[in-house]
Design an enzyme around this catalytic site. Structure first.
Site, mmCIF file in Angstrom:
data_model
loop_
_atom_site.group_PDB
_atom_site.id
_atom_site.type_symbol
_atom_site.label_atom_id
_atom_site.label_comp_id
_atom_site.label_asym_id
_atom_site.label_seq_id
_atom_site.Cartn_x
_atom_site.Cartn_y
_atom_site.Cartn_z
ATOM 1 N N PHE A 24 15.809 33.815 -12.410
ATOM 2 C CA PHE A 24 16.263 33.696 -13.808
ATOM 3 C C PHE A 24 16.867 34.995 -14.334
ATOM 4 O O PHE A 24 16.891 35.219 -15.543
ATOM 5 C CB PHE A 24 15.117 33.220 -14.717
ATOM 6 C CG PHE A 24 14.508 31.925 -14.261
ATOM 7 C CD1 PHE A 24 15.238 30.742 -14.315
ATOM 8 C CD2 PHE A 24 13.219 31.882 -13.747
ATOM 9 C CE1 PHE A 24 14.696 29.544 -13.863
ATOM 10 C CE2 PHE A 24 12.668 30.686 -13.285
ATOM 11 C CZ PHE A 24 13.401 29.517 -13.347
ATOM 12 N N GLU A 77 17.531 40.221 -10.590
ATOM 13 C CA GLU A 77 18.892 40.685 -10.316
ATOM 14 C C GLU A 77 18.857 42.191 -10.034
ATOM 15 O O GLU A 77 19.531 42.682 -9.156
ATOM 16 C CB GLU A 77 19.816 40.368 -11.501
ATOM 17 C CG GLU A 77 21.264 40.782 -11.254
ATOM 18 C CD GLU A 77 22.252 40.289 -12.309
ATOM 19 O OE1 GLU A 77 21.971 39.298 -13.004
ATOM 20 O OE2 GLU A 77 23.320 40.906 -12.428
ATOM 21 N N ARG A 89 28.318 41.211 -22.557
ATOM 22 C CA ARG A 89 28.410 39.744 -22.613
ATOM 23 C C ARG A 89 28.010 39.228 -24.007
ATOM 24 O O ARG A 89 28.462 38.173 -24.441
ATOM 25 C CB ARG A 89 27.585 39.074 -21.512
ATOM 26 C CG ARG A 89 28.086 37.668 -21.198
ATOM 27 C CD ARG A 89 27.336 37.015 -20.041
ATOM 28 N NE ARG A 89 28.033 37.086 -18.772
ATOM 29 C CZ ARG A 89 28.985 36.250 -18.361
ATOM 30 N NH1 ARG A 89 29.370 35.247 -19.138
ATOM 31 N NH2 ARG A 89 29.553 36.386 -17.189
ATOM 32 N N ARG A 133 18.977 34.598 -17.705
ATOM 33 C CA ARG A 133 19.847 33.422 -17.888
ATOM 34 C C ARG A 133 20.651 33.468 -19.195
ATOM 35 O O ARG A 133 20.079 33.323 -20.284
ATOM 36 C CB ARG A 133 18.972 32.174 -17.856
ATOM 37 C CG ARG A 133 19.671 30.923 -17.351
ATOM 38 C CD ARG A 133 18.637 29.862 -17.124
ATOM 39 N NE ARG A 133 19.177 28.726 -16.393
ATOM 40 C CZ ARG A 133 18.446 27.718 -15.944
ATOM 41 N NH1 ARG A 133 17.154 27.692 -16.162
ATOM 42 N NH2 ARG A 133 19.010 26.730 -15.290
ATOM 43 N N ALA A 168 25.267 35.311 -12.746
ATOM 44 C CA ALA A 168 26.454 34.928 -13.504
ATOM 45 C C ALA A 168 26.868 33.477 -13.220
ATOM 46 O O ALA A 168 28.030 33.114 -13.418
ATOM 47 C CB ALA A 168 27.605 35.898 -13.239
ATOM 48 N N GLU A 200 23.703 28.788 -16.009
ATOM 49 C CA GLU A 200 23.296 29.386 -17.276
ATOM 50 C C GLU A 200 23.682 28.615 -18.540
ATOM 51 O O GLU A 200 22.894 28.574 -19.489
ATOM 52 C CB GLU A 200 23.874 30.812 -17.385
ATOM 53 C CG GLU A 200 23.294 31.773 -16.383
ATOM 54 C CD GLU A 200 24.082 33.073 -16.348
ATOM 55 O OE1 GLU A 200 25.213 33.055 -15.821
ATOM 56 O OE2 GLU A 200 23.578 34.078 -16.861
HETATM 57 N N1 MTE Z 1 17.336 27.654 -11.523
HETATM 58 C C1 MTE Z 1 16.142 27.825 -10.913
HETATM 59 N N2 MTE Z 1 15.456 26.743 -10.519
HETATM 60 N N3 MTE Z 1 15.608 29.069 -10.727
HETATM 61 C C2 MTE Z 1 16.279 30.201 -11.145
HETATM 62 O O1 MTE Z 1 15.781 31.312 -10.960
HETATM 63 N N4 MTE Z 1 18.282 31.103 -12.263
HETATM 64 C C3 MTE Z 1 19.352 30.832 -13.215
HETATM 65 C C4 MTE Z 1 20.144 29.602 -12.806
HETATM 66 N N5 MTE Z 1 19.248 28.518 -12.509
HETATM 67 C C5 MTE Z 1 17.548 30.040 -11.792
HETATM 68 C C6 MTE Z 1 18.050 28.722 -11.940
HETATM 69 C C7 MTE Z 1 20.282 31.936 -13.366
HETATM 70 S S1 MTE Z 1 19.851 33.195 -14.385
HETATM 71 C C8 MTE Z 1 21.492 31.958 -12.753
HETATM 72 S S2 MTE Z 1 22.590 33.209 -13.002
HETATM 73 C C9 MTE Z 1 21.913 30.894 -11.826
HETATM 74 O O2 MTE Z 1 20.897 29.929 -11.632
HETATM 75 C C10 MTE Z 1 22.291 31.535 -10.499
HETATM 76 O O3 MTE Z 1 22.571 30.643 -9.506
HETATM 77 P P1 MTE Z 1 24.026 29.981 -9.298
HETATM 78 O O4 MTE Z 1 25.014 31.096 -9.408
HETATM 79 O O5 MTE Z 1 23.929 29.425 -7.948
HETATM 80 O O6 MTE Z 1 24.180 28.987 -10.387
HETATM 81 N N1 LUZ Z 2 25.271 39.831 -14.081
HETATM 82 C C1 LUZ Z 2 26.240 40.758 -14.033
HETATM 83 C C2 LUZ Z 2 25.405 38.721 -14.798
HETATM 84 O O1 LUZ Z 2 26.067 41.769 -13.369
HETATM 85 N N2 LUZ Z 2 27.382 40.537 -14.702
HETATM 86 C C3 LUZ Z 2 27.598 39.451 -15.444
HETATM 87 O O2 LUZ Z 2 28.660 39.288 -16.033
HETATM 88 C C4 LUZ Z 2 26.569 38.493 -15.518
HETATM 89 N N3 LUZ Z 2 26.704 37.397 -16.257
HETATM 90 C C5 LUZ Z 2 25.712 36.519 -16.329
HETATM 91 C C6 LUZ Z 2 24.566 36.761 -15.615
HETATM 92 N N4 LUZ Z 2 24.413 37.848 -14.860
HETATM 93 MO MO1 MOS Z 3 21.441 35.059 -13.973
HETATM 94 S S1 MOS Z 3 20.886 36.045 -15.692
HETATM 95 O O1 MOS Z 3 22.976 35.727 -13.927
HETATM 96 O O2 MOS Z 3 20.561 35.930 -12.850
#
Ligand code: MTE
Ligand code: LUZ
Ligand code: MOS
Length: 759
Positions: free
Chosen positions: A222, A226, A304, A336, A502, A706
């Site tokens: 979530f 990162e 952002r 997120r 992202a 997100e």
């Molecule tokens: N869904 C689950 N089940 N667990 C997670 O940790 N992270 C969220 C989202 N959905 C998350 C989730 C976040 S913060 C992001 S940025 C996206 O998944 C990242 O994965 P994607 O780029 O494959 O969508």
């Molecule tokens: N992480 C990042 C992010 O490093 N740059 C982004 O623009 C961003 N946006 C959404 C979620 N994580």
């Molecule tokens: Mo999601 S906040 O970009 O890990």
């Protein structure tokens, strides 16, 4: 198609960090962290702890062989405190012992003497002292200040929004193992294997090629992993470097809650001006971000916030400024939405403020100001907008007027129970706002039995990215999904990865996978054309494991073809690269085209508030959401439902509480409430928005991770509307989350007055 992990998840067979079999000689780590939020570290007494049973080594800042530094964006974050502590929970010493229990027991014997310094927890106080992480950021369109002179209505106010604990089911952790030449393999629960590799390289002084980082999957990230997985991996690595033994650290829940950063709380001032038709003419906003004690990801999160400060609306005159304020809290981090939700809460507050003052529905104002094709965002990108289509389709499907009328009628008949509804349009930009991060790579091997192994830079954290990547390979090769295996994310197979963040992981890594698979397939197509004695290579196609010639089935199957390819010494492996084209951003001008595309949608949320108790329930969430051409409906529905519930939690019941000493009061699940099965919406209705537009996503799908979280913002305003239906004199402060306590205090004028006066 199901999530490829479903079976092993429900059987408990999926492998997380804590399931990795341990090597003989493994040591267990535990951190001694600062009990004080700000002070000078006078003495650290470790003698008693060193004598404690099973303790092998206690590591302090001075013991590090490389640099005592893990800051990714700014070098302002030591791995272990040295000289000063900046937040409660800041790691000071690392204990390594033969067992986990022994490590934890020894930590309790460490004593420190810390000379206290002033503790700041409020971003506005930090701002007043000019204690900023980075210089302020500013977005400007038109002439916001002058445009107020032409306005019929102007409203000014303040909005505050709190943080949020990630509460991934799997806590932070790492396991490091010594390898040749003083190198190491590090298993980490991280969204950013390369970020871990860099941090480990820094603190050990080892070159990156001696450090292998491997990630099977996360039990949730979530955004919390990162950047903030780095510290624990770096600690294990340092432990391995110093003791030459494997070192493991999996944090306990309370350690994790205390020591890691969360979503950024923000305080903001807004000023909004309208013409007589309720068109927003001008908007000014100032954001004070509570960054915590070091930069972490605060600067891009701050950016952002600005990118999304006008949400789905077109406003011709905008002036928005954002300050990243240093406080004595754990460094706040990605969560997120990455600052976008906070920016959106503020404009929605400004709109609600106007609607309440003018006695119109907020949805009237929202609808009239939705961004159109060709309109300019404050950062210069021109919209290809689905704001109106999603709104209109949602209105057609759900009938907003009817839902409002039902609430109004119910409220006329019920004195102590009130219903509220609110709408939330969402527009979220897809791409890392830092353009160079929008790249990915994939490595694909076709083996001689016809099975396919795929590695990419994407990390599976429950969002289903591995399912989507397997689907890409299966689709290009036209093979059943069982023939594809997506393997761990590993820095030796895929280098220089961007974090999985992202919402862009499936887009970026999926497209790299597509390129790799297509390249291999082109080579095999030539082999097939020769075998089938066809002159025109393009007559060859692939379907369900068989080779077709001029759309006619042949006897040639995939396994035979692959074997023939191998005999002919054709390369059946490929490492491919993908970088999003056409995106750029210039911070000098604060203009550009940062996003590959935007995701749009409209949600309506209905709540019922018990006006004697302050408690509430979410009756329904209905949304028309922009999926693009979804790659996997069930995965995407899961993402939308999860995002909505997490967004509602943030806006309503999840309350991160630090006291004035910077101590986390909501430090366990007894004091930090997240939505459970009893508090989730009774109904979530998701309807896909149908559009025919082309985009840069994988197979014309759209990112889904997100954006849905921000629908949850409607829950705050729905509760607010119910409170005002009970007591129309009330104009609660725009201050989220709207916890039951806050609701109760706001229902009764006297209590609200006392609360405002701080009693
Ligand atoms: N869904 C689950 N089940 N667990 C997670 O940790 N992270 C969220 C989202 N959905 C998350 C989730 C976040 S913060 C992001 S940025 C996206 O998944 C990242 O994965 P994607 O780029 O494959 O969508
Ligand atoms: N992480 C990042 C992010 O490093 N740059 C982004 O623009 C961003 N946006 C959404 C979620 N994580
Ligand atoms: Mo999601 S906040 O970009 O890990």
């Amino acid at each position: 198609m199901k999530n490829v992990d479903s079976k092993s998840h429900v059987r408990g067979e999926s492998i997380y960090l804590d399931d990795i079999p341990l090597l003989q000689g493994t040591l267990f780590a535990c951190v001694y962290d600062s009990p004080v939020a700000h002070g000078v570290l006078k003495t650290v007494e470790v003698e008693e702890a060193e004598k404690s049973k099973g303790v092998v080594k206690i590591i302090r800042a001075k013991d590090l062989i490389g640099a005592n530094q893990i800051g990714g964006i700014l070098p302002d974050e030591p791995l272990l405190a040295d000289g000063e502590v900046h937040f409660q929970g800041m790691p000071i010493a690392l204990v390594l012992a033969e067992t986990e229990e022994q490590a934890r027991a020894a930590v309790k014997k460490i004593k420190t003497e810390i000379e206290p310094l002033e503790i700041i927890t409020d971003p506005r106080v930090a701002f007043a002292k000019n204690d900023l992480i980075v210089p302020p950021k500013h977005f400007k369109l038109g002439d916001a200040a002058n445009a107020f002179k032409t306005c019929e209505h102007v409203f000014e106010g303040r909005a505050d929004v709190n943080g949020q604990e990630h509460l991934y089911i799997e806590t932070q952790g790492a396991y490091s193992i010594p390898t040749e030449q003083g190198g190491m393999r590090v298993y980490s629960s991280t969204q950013g294997p390369t970020a871990v590799q860099r941090a480990v390289s820094k603190v050990t002084g080892l070159p990156m090629h001696l450090i292998e980082v491997d990630v099977q999957r996360l039990g949730g990230g979530f955004g919390g992993k990162e950047d903030q997985a780095n510290a624990w991996a770096a600690m294990c690595a340092v432990g391995t470097q110093i003791t030459k033994r494997p070192v493991k650290y999996a944090l306990h829940r309370m350690e994790d809650m205390r020591m890691t950063g969360k979503r950024h709380p923000y305080s903001a001032d807004y000023k909004i001006g309208f013409d007589k038709d309720l068109k927003i003419v001008t908007y000014e906003a100032t954001f004070y971000q509570n960054a915590g004690a070091s930069a972490d990801l605060s600067p891009p999160v701050l950016e952002r916030t600005l990118f999304h400060c006008t949400n789905s609306y077109f406003i011709p005159n905008v002036s928005a400024t954002a300050y990243s304020c240093r406080t004595n809290l754990p460094p706040n981090t990605a969560f997120r939405g990455f600052g976008g939700p906070q920016g959106m809460f503020v404009i929605e507050s400004a709109i609600a403020h106007a609607a309440e003052s003018l006695n119109v529905l907020a949805s009237e104002i929202q609808r009239k100001n939705l961004i159109n094709d060709g309109d300019e965002f404050p950062y210069g990108q021109i919209a290809e907008s689905e704001a109106k289509t999603s709104w209109t389709q949602a209105d057609e499907k759900f009938d907003f007027a009817r839902l409002q009328k039902e609430a109004d009628e119910f409220n006329r008949e019920n004195k102590f129970i009130k219903k509220g509804v609110a709408l939330m349009p969402v527009c979220f930009g897809i791409s890392f706002t830092k353009t160079p991060m929008n790249q990915a790579r994939a490595l694909v091997h076709v083996y001689t039995d016809g099975s396919v192994a795929v590695s990419t830079g994407a990390v599976e954290m429950g969002q289903g990215v591995n399912t989507k990547i397997a689907q890409v390979a299966a689709r290009v090769f036209s093979l059943p999904i069982e023939r594809i295996k997506v393997h761990t994310t590993n820095t030796l197979r895929i280098a220089n990865t961007s974090p999985t963040a992202a919402s862009a992981a499936a887009d970026l890594n999926g497209r790299a996978t597509q390129v790799a698979c297509e390249t291999i397939l082109e080579r095999l197509r030539k082999v097939a054309a020769e075998l089938l004695k066809t002159e025109n290579v393009s007559d060859i196609s692939f379907l369900d494991g068989f080779i077709f010639n001029k759309n006619q089935p042949t006897d040639l199957d995939w396994v035979t073809l692959v074997n023939e390819g191998h005999m002919q010494r054709v390369n059946m492996s490929e490492h491919a690269h993908y970088a999003t084209q056409g995106i750029h951003f210039d911070w000098g001008k604060a203009k550009g085209h940062p996003f590959a595309y935007h995701v749009y949608g409209t949600a309506i949320i209905g709540v019922t508030v018990d006006c004697q108790r302050g408690i509430y329930e979410t009756d329904f969430v209905k949304t028309v959401h922009d999926f693009g051409a979804t790659m996997n409906e069930s995965v995407d529905y899961g993402q939308i439902e999860g995002g909505i519930v997490q967004g509602i939690g943030w806006m309503t019941m999840e309350e991160v509480v630090y006291d004035q000493n910077g101590k986390l009061r909501s430090n366990a699940l007894s004091t930090y409430k997240i939505p459970d099965i009893y508090s989730v919406p009774k109904m979530i209705d998701i309807i896909p928005l149908k559009t025919k537009r082309k985009n840069l996503a994988i197979f014309n799908s759209k990112a889904v991770g997100e954006p849905p979280l921000m629908y949850g913002i409607a829950a705050y305003f729905a509760i607010r509307n119910a409170v005002r239906a009970f007591n129309s004199e009330q104009s609660p402060a725009f201050d989220a989350p709207f916890t039951p306590e806050r609701v109760l205090m706001n229902l009764y004028s006297e209590a609200a007055k006392e609360m405002k006066a701080g009693k």
